[in-house]
Design an enzyme around this catalytic site. Structure first.
Site, mmCIF file in Angstrom:
data_model
loop_
_atom_site.group_PDB
_atom_site.id
_atom_site.type_symbol
_atom_site.label_atom_id
_atom_site.label_comp_id
_atom_site.label_asym_id
_atom_site.label_seq_id
_atom_site.Cartn_x
_atom_site.Cartn_y
_atom_site.Cartn_z
ATOM 1 N N LYS A 18 -10.874 36.890 -82.471
ATOM 2 C CA LYS A 18 -11.749 37.458 -83.502
ATOM 3 C C LYS A 18 -11.312 38.878 -83.898
ATOM 4 O O LYS A 18 -10.456 39.468 -83.224
ATOM 5 C CB LYS A 18 -13.188 37.420 -82.973
ATOM 6 C CG LYS A 18 -13.709 35.975 -82.733
ATOM 7 C CD LYS A 18 -15.157 35.987 -82.221
ATOM 8 C CE LYS A 18 -15.720 34.577 -82.069
ATOM 9 N NZ LYS A 18 -17.143 34.616 -81.613
ATOM 10 N N HIS A 53 -13.211 32.690 -80.105
ATOM 11 C CA HIS A 53 -13.966 31.472 -80.372
ATOM 12 C C HIS A 53 -13.315 30.328 -79.614
ATOM 13 O O HIS A 53 -12.096 30.300 -79.466
ATOM 14 C CB HIS A 53 -13.940 31.147 -81.872
ATOM 15 C CG HIS A 53 -14.490 29.787 -82.206
ATOM 16 N ND1 HIS A 53 -15.848 29.548 -82.288
ATOM 17 C CD2 HIS A 53 -13.876 28.589 -82.416
ATOM 18 C CE1 HIS A 53 -16.038 28.254 -82.565
ATOM 19 N NE2 HIS A 53 -14.858 27.652 -82.641
ATOM 20 N N GLU A 81 -12.907 22.089 -87.079
ATOM 21 C CA GLU A 81 -12.542 23.506 -87.176
ATOM 22 C C GLU A 81 -11.032 23.680 -87.363
ATOM 23 O O GLU A 81 -10.589 24.563 -88.108
ATOM 24 C CB GLU A 81 -13.030 24.247 -85.927
ATOM 25 C CG GLU A 81 -14.552 24.303 -85.863
ATOM 26 C CD GLU A 81 -15.100 24.800 -84.534
ATOM 27 O OE1 GLU A 81 -16.343 24.890 -84.412
ATOM 28 O OE2 GLU A 81 -14.303 25.084 -83.613
ATOM 29 N N TYR A 91 -19.620 28.902 -89.801
ATOM 30 C CA TYR A 91 -20.757 29.119 -88.900
ATOM 31 C C TYR A 91 -22.074 28.600 -89.486
ATOM 32 O O TYR A 91 -23.148 29.057 -89.078
ATOM 33 C CB TYR A 91 -20.871 30.602 -88.550
ATOM 34 C CG TYR A 91 -19.841 31.069 -87.536
ATOM 35 C CD1 TYR A 91 -19.894 30.639 -86.208
ATOM 36 C CD2 TYR A 91 -18.826 31.952 -87.878
ATOM 37 C CE1 TYR A 91 -18.967 31.056 -85.264
ATOM 38 C CE2 TYR A 91 -17.889 32.378 -86.949
ATOM 39 C CZ TYR A 91 -17.967 31.921 -85.637
ATOM 40 O OH TYR A 91 -17.046 32.351 -84.705
ATOM 41 N N ASN A 94 -17.483 39.149 -79.310
ATOM 42 C CA ASN A 94 -17.092 38.555 -78.028
ATOM 43 C C ASN A 94 -15.674 37.990 -78.000
ATOM 44 O O ASN A 94 -15.385 37.058 -77.261
ATOM 45 C CB ASN A 94 -18.135 37.529 -77.584
ATOM 46 C CG ASN A 94 -18.297 36.407 -78.580
ATOM 47 O OD1 ASN A 94 -17.592 36.364 -79.568
ATOM 48 N ND2 ASN A 94 -19.213 35.495 -78.303
HETATM 49 P P1 IDP Z 1 -20.072 30.436 -78.650
HETATM 50 O O1 IDP Z 1 -19.107 31.246 -79.508
HETATM 51 O O2 IDP Z 1 -19.974 30.813 -77.199
HETATM 52 O O3 IDP Z 1 -19.966 28.947 -78.870
HETATM 53 P P2 IDP Z 1 -22.510 30.346 -80.237
HETATM 54 O O4 IDP Z 1 -23.876 30.277 -79.655
HETATM 55 O O5 IDP Z 1 -21.937 29.112 -80.878
HETATM 56 O O6 IDP Z 1 -21.542 30.882 -79.088
HETATM 57 O O7 IDP Z 1 -22.526 31.533 -81.293
HETATM 58 C C1 IDP Z 1 -21.440 31.713 -82.199
HETATM 59 C C2 IDP Z 1 -21.109 33.190 -82.276
HETATM 60 O O8 IDP Z 1 -22.222 33.900 -82.826
HETATM 61 C C3 IDP Z 1 -20.883 33.863 -80.909
HETATM 62 O O9 IDP Z 1 -19.581 33.659 -80.404
HETATM 63 C C4 IDP Z 1 -21.154 35.315 -81.243
HETATM 64 O O10 IDP Z 1 -20.046 35.922 -81.926
HETATM 65 C C5 IDP Z 1 -22.318 35.198 -82.228
HETATM 66 N N1 IDP Z 1 -23.611 35.299 -81.531
HETATM 67 C C6 IDP Z 1 -24.200 34.351 -80.738
HETATM 68 N N2 IDP Z 1 -25.376 34.775 -80.252
HETATM 69 C C7 IDP Z 1 -25.549 36.029 -80.765
HETATM 70 C C8 IDP Z 1 -26.604 37.001 -80.629
HETATM 71 O O11 IDP Z 1 -27.609 36.800 -79.951
HETATM 72 N N3 IDP Z 1 -26.412 38.184 -81.295
HETATM 73 C C9 IDP Z 1 -25.310 38.444 -82.068
HETATM 74 N N4 IDP Z 1 -24.313 37.554 -82.221
HETATM 75 C C10 IDP Z 1 -24.429 36.360 -81.567
HETATM 76 MG MG MG Z 2 -20.391 27.789 -80.521
#
Ligand code: IDP
Ligand code: MG
Length: 139
Positions: free
Chosen positions: A11, A117, A128, A51, A114
């Protein structure tokens, strides 16, 4: 049937901080073969579509802003049990909960920013991967 392929993005925060090399090193050392890879930047429309499943969540606007603010590295990876093993390698969504040695534990700043992905199913890995690459770009 498992396809043995998954899709990843390093990312914008990973690219900005100069972590591309270290993260790819870890991916290769963990037994993944790179099938396709490119440096690219998502448009707002791209990120909203990619997303879309999260479009009702309170963090959706922040997520789209983050994912479009600079280049990403998109890649398709191959390994036996790729989807599950890659999710293990990256660690929990929130780096505070991620296991020691995982990519998010090492390189992610927060639950929002984070670092990487990883697809959550074989079906989504195929969707994807096809979102970012044509058949001619895969090896
Ligand atoms: P993942 O990437 O571990 O599968 P997902 O729940 O699918 O997690 O969420 C997609 C992306 O959305 C996350 O990787 C993160 O960048 C963002 N995200 C998820 N939860 C939060 C939150 O509570 N606050 C801000 N961003 C979030
Ligand atoms: Mg996810």
């Amino acid at each position: 049937m498992a396809t043995n392929r998954t899709f990843t993005m390093l990312k914008p925060d990973s690219v900005e901080k100069g972590h591309i090399g270290a993260i790819l090193e870890k991916i290769n050392a963990s037994g993944f073969r790179i099938v396709a890879m490119k440096l690219t930047q998502m448009t707002t429309a791209d990120a909203e579509e990619f997303y879309a499943i999260h479009n009702e969540r309170p963090f959706f606007g922040e997520l789209v802003e983050y994912m479009t603010r600079g280049p990403i590295v998109a890649a398709i990876l191959e390994k036996e049990n790729a989807v599950e093993d890659f999710r293990t390698l990256i660690g929990a969504t929130n780096p505070a909960d991620a296991a020691e040695g995982t990519i998010r534990k090492l390189y992610a700043a927060s639950i929002g920013e984070n670092a990487v992905h990883g697809s959550d199913s074989d079906e989504n890995a195929a969707i994807e991967g096809a979102f970012h690459f044509s058949g001619r770009e895969m090896f």
